[in-house]
Design a protein around this motif. Sequence first.
Motif: not given
Length: 499
Positions: A432-440, A457-470
């Motif tokens: 599997a591909t592993i994606e690491l994020y900055e969140t809590d 409107k949905d989760n994609n909009e809510a988490f559009s700014t979720l920062k992927r670190l690696a």
Amino acid sequence: MATRYLLGFDVGSSSVKASLVDADTGVCAASAFFPESEAPIKAVKLGWAEQEPDSWWNYAKLSLQKIMAETGAKGEDIKAIGISYQMHGLVCVDKDLQVLRPSIIWCDSRAVPYGEKAFHDLGAEQCLGHLLNSPGNFTAAKLAWVKENEPETFEKVYKFMLPGDYLAMRLSGVVNTTISGLSEGMFWDFREKRVADFLMKYYGFDESLVPDIVPTFSVQSEVCAAAAAELGLKEGTPISYRGGDQPNNALSLNVFNPGEIASTAGTSGVVYGVLGEVNYDKRSRVNTFAHVNYTKDLNRLGVLLCINGTGILNAWVRRTIAPEGISYADMNTYMENIPIGSEGVTIIPFGNGAERVLENKEVGCSINGVNFNKHTKAHLMRAAQEGIVFSFCYGMEIMQQMGMDIRKIHAGKANMFLSPLFRDTLAGVSGATIELYETDGSVGAAKGAGMGCGIYKDNNEAFSTLKRLAVIEPNEQLRPEYLSAYAKWKEQLASIVKN
């Protein structure tokens, strides 16, 4: 124009964290937690674990005060509130909404016999087919313990709640819960899609004890005048999301759809995957609950694998095997030249109590294949991290047998996921591909509130700014070596479990 904030609370057993998130940018403006030293857990007897629900309220209030002062936010700037909470706890209140006894929290084991007896009396087919789990040591069994051992208290119970329901009640003066919450307490019948009346009847619980059920993403209640005055919030602010800590961690990582995985690897490790059809493990090695986006019309189940012996093993290795004073980062450098498979050393990491993935057997930690003329501290250090990864993959195979196609793992960049060796091995074995994020969790709860009140409107909009670190991709060239080491580890585990 004033900033629009979303407020998230995360009620843990060690602290309560609060975060203010800018609704328009998705950026966390401030976070704080109380107490700064670990919150007390009362253990009157061996295996018991209780906390005072009022302490969660006080911790939430202190955390909120700090972030409001830091940001200069006013009550009217907060547009919605979301709550994450420690799962499986029991809070009992009377008709005046006063707490009747301390909360029996998730790590309290006194109710195990009550769950086991229900599983035996009702039968595996009934329990697994409807609850997707054994009644185990979950909230329903804890309430059964109160009924039998504290009958005078039980007689006064107006409603039972989970810890997140309690905080929502203190904010609003209203008692309600969610399907996801009921499912983690073993109160939800997935086949009939209603409260599990057969278990309620078995334990002698009146259905009036069940709080009103509200959608996970909705205006569940509003901040009442008393809470607004005490906390400096605006009366009428919507409480529009709540979720248990592991489903909420998945939400925080934008894990909503079948096949998506959220993982954490602290003292213990969790792999939480979303399943799109009702299913369960016949041997109850993993737990299955309603995910945050489950509805009666949409099957979204959270399959929860918990491994007790993860980061605690790595910490033990650092204390007892690694060179004195070495950091975790230094450990990774120290063992990086040891080949995959640790040249024949394998470590079974289950030294932190009984493991559900092994059907509650307590096999302990064992170190195998050591050659005194060849192996070093670095070999043991690598074998420990490999053993932790292999335990994850062992549990993930159960999830795959249930129909989960695991292609991507989302995780916060923390704890064991800070280790390149750990990450590369997990990707190499699982494919599997592993994606690491900055969140809590508290930030996730805030964004969940934004979904529940309609700001997003949905989760994609809510988490559009979720920062992927690696992003860590599996190394296909090295996969045969990883899989060979994993196969040897599984053979070793099988010989231990057999004995």
